[in-house]
Design a protein around this motif. Structure first.
Motif, PDB file in Angstrom:
ATOM      1  N   SER A  30       0.807  -1.217   0.000  1.00 41.09           N
ATOM      2  CA  SER A  30       0.000   0.000   0.000  1.00 41.09           C
ATOM      3  C   SER A  30       0.840   1.266   0.000  1.00 41.09           C
ATOM      4  O   SER A  30       0.343   2.344  -0.331  1.00 41.09           O
ATOM      5  N   THR A  33       1.840   1.692  -4.172  1.00 38.53           N
ATOM      6  CA  THR A  33       0.929   1.454  -5.286  1.00 38.53           C
ATOM      7  C   THR A  33       0.529   2.748  -5.998  1.00 38.53           C
ATOM      8  O   THR A  33       0.364   2.768  -7.223  1.00 38.53           O
ATOM      9  N   SER A  94      -9.311   3.172   2.583  1.00 34.52           N
ATOM     10  CA  SER A  94      -9.105   3.105   1.130  1.00 34.52           C
ATOM     11  C   SER A  94     -10.287   3.700   0.385  1.00 34.52           C
ATOM     12  O   SER A  94     -10.108   4.389  -0.631  1.00 34.52           O
ATOM     13  N   GLN A 113      -4.862   4.808   6.616  1.00 33.23           N
ATOM     14  CA  GLN A 113      -4.355   3.566   6.037  1.00 33.23           C
ATOM     15  C   GLN A 113      -3.092   3.101   6.769  1.00 33.23           C
ATOM     16  O   GLN A 113      -2.953   1.929   7.115  1.00 33.23           O
ATOM     17  N   THR A 117      -2.687  -0.659   8.529  1.00 35.33           N
ATOM     18  CA  THR A 117      -2.094  -1.770   7.770  1.00 35.33           C
ATOM     19  C   THR A 117      -1.034  -2.539   8.538  1.00 35.33           C
ATOM     20  O   THR A 117      -0.753  -3.697   8.226  1.00 35.33           O
ATOM     21  N   LEU A 175      -7.326  -1.125  -3.898  1.00 40.83           N
ATOM     22  CA  LEU A 175      -6.906  -1.407  -2.526  1.00 40.83           C
ATOM     23  C   LEU A 175      -8.108  -1.693  -1.630  1.00 40.83           C
ATOM     24  O   LEU A 175      -8.020  -2.507  -0.706  1.00 40.83           O
TER      25      LEU A 175
END
Length: 410
Positions: A30, A33, A94, A113, A117, A175
């Motif tokens: 993440s 990306t 996301s 995020q 994560t 995502l």
């Protein structure tokens, strides 16, 4: 190790490894990306380059901060709830990124995020050691390492493809789909691996005592440095890829995949070797071999860049070999970290990840922008970061020679 470990997972080991590996790769995947979409996002939201950099920094420092707590929470409430709540928060964040109408909103949801994560990679490491004895745990950790190392390399490729065929919004909707998929997979498949008798009482005094116990243990701090910092010798080149590959090596964007293929091959090869030799050679020997490979190739890379102008015919191979050495040794160092204090494995994983992700944030926000415009500076910085990790390991071996001498069955 959970006394009922053999009853927790009846399916083949490779299936459990894939489930944990996907959890572990979500964080690093993440991060990168959306990097190919920086220009498009900037134009769409009217953001400055500094503000775009803040979307990356917000994620990285959110990741580093919350990494301190994911494992600690899992020591008290169990591994499974922390994973599921983390995946749910990531999925919501996301969606927020995909719907963002201003750069401020995007920065906020990127931070969210980052805060969520870390649950996957931090807790997955503790889960491995809950279920498997040391030699078997090293094999599974090696498989997870493949995904962890591959994720930041393939993420820009996926993001670039989505940008071309959809839009920058499509990257974050993708995502979102990944978050939904992982939540469902772990809801139905992930067992609770922390035995009730091994749970820690959750109150501030006990939590602070655990942090002090680990943070004041020089063995733990040095092992965390040995595992977390050398990764940036490779990650620096990933972060600097547009300048390194485009400006220095003269590659077109559609040719960048060669760099990622070689780097991924190095990671996969090193992790494969680590898994194959698990239980056959001592941890200290495997770690020494990994550092030796990184040191030799790092110095050769620096010398080549000092003498010659960087050229695509040779400049990509040292990075792949460096990645091989890193992937060989990091699963072993990680297990040594987790086994220093078996009653605090979740917290140990948290603090180890905090060290590594803080280093990643500094490299992304400070070091990479300073050195990316010189191949000599890139090579020198890569060697320096590897040497910091190597110095930590050498100090450990001299002060506590018993560490890594043999596999400890606890």
């Amino acid at each position: 190790m959970n006394p009922e470990a053999l009853k927790l997972w009846r399916a083949p080991q490779w299936a459990f490894s894939i489930l944990l590996a996907l959890l572990g790769m979500l964080g690093p995947f993440s991060i990168d990306t959306y990097i190919p979409a920086f220009a498009g996002i900037s134009q769409s939201l009217g953001a400055t380059p500094v503000q775009m950099q803040q979307t990356l920094s917000a994620y990285l420092f959110g990741f580093a901060f919350m990494a301190l707590f994911h494992g600690s929470f899992s020591d008290s409430f169990g591994r499974r709830p922390v994973v599921l709540w983390g995946l749910a928060a990531f999925t919501i964040a996301s969606v927020g990124c995909a719907l963002a109408q201003s750069i401020g909103q995007l920065i906020f949801f990127r931070a969210m995020q980052g805060l969520s994560t870390g649950a996957g990679i931090v807790v997955s490491r503790a889960v491995i050691r809950d279920v498997y004895p040391p030699s078997q745990a090293q094999k599974v950790m090696s498989q997870v390492t493949i995904f962890f190392g591959v994720a930041p390399a393939i993420a820009p490729m996926v993001g670039g493809w989505l940008l071309v065929h959809a839009s920058w919004h499509g990257i974050f909707w993708f995502l979102t789909g990944v978050g939904v998929f992982l939540w469902l997979a772990n809801f139905f498949l992930l067992p609770e691996t922390l035995h009730p008798t091994q749970r820690q009482h959750f109150h501030i005094k006990n939590l602070m005592a655990g942090y002090w116990k680990l943070g004041s243990d020089p063995r733990f701090v040095l092992l965390a440095l040995a595992s977390g910092i050398p990764f940036n010798g490779m990650f620096l080149y990933v972060l600097s890829a547009p300048v390194f590959l485009g400006d220095h090596l003269g590659l077109q964007p559609q040719q960048f995949f060669w760099f990622f293929i070689l780097t991924i091959s190095g990671i996969m090869g090193g992790a494969f070797v680590s898994g194959r030799v698990a239980g056959k050679i001592s941890p200290k020997r495997q770690i020494r071999n990994g550092f030796l490979i990184m040191l030799i190739i790092g110095l050769l890379n620096l010398a080549a860049n000092l003498v010659f102008k960087a050229h695509v015919s040779w400049a990509l191979f040292p990075i792949a070999i460096f990645a091989f050495g890193w992937a060989m040794m990091v699963p072993v160092v990680t297990l040594l970290v987790l086994d220093l204090h078996p009653d605090r494995r979740g917290m140990a994983s948290s603090l180890q990840m905090f060290v590594g992700s803080t280093a990643n944030g500094l490299v992304a926000g400070v070091i990479s922008p300073l050195v990316m415009h010189s191949t000599v500076a890139l090579a020198a910085s890569s060697v320096l970061m590897m040497c910091l990790g190597l110095g930590a390991w050498v100090f450990i071996r001299r002060k506590w020679p018993e560490i890594g001498q043999h596999v400890v069955n606890v």
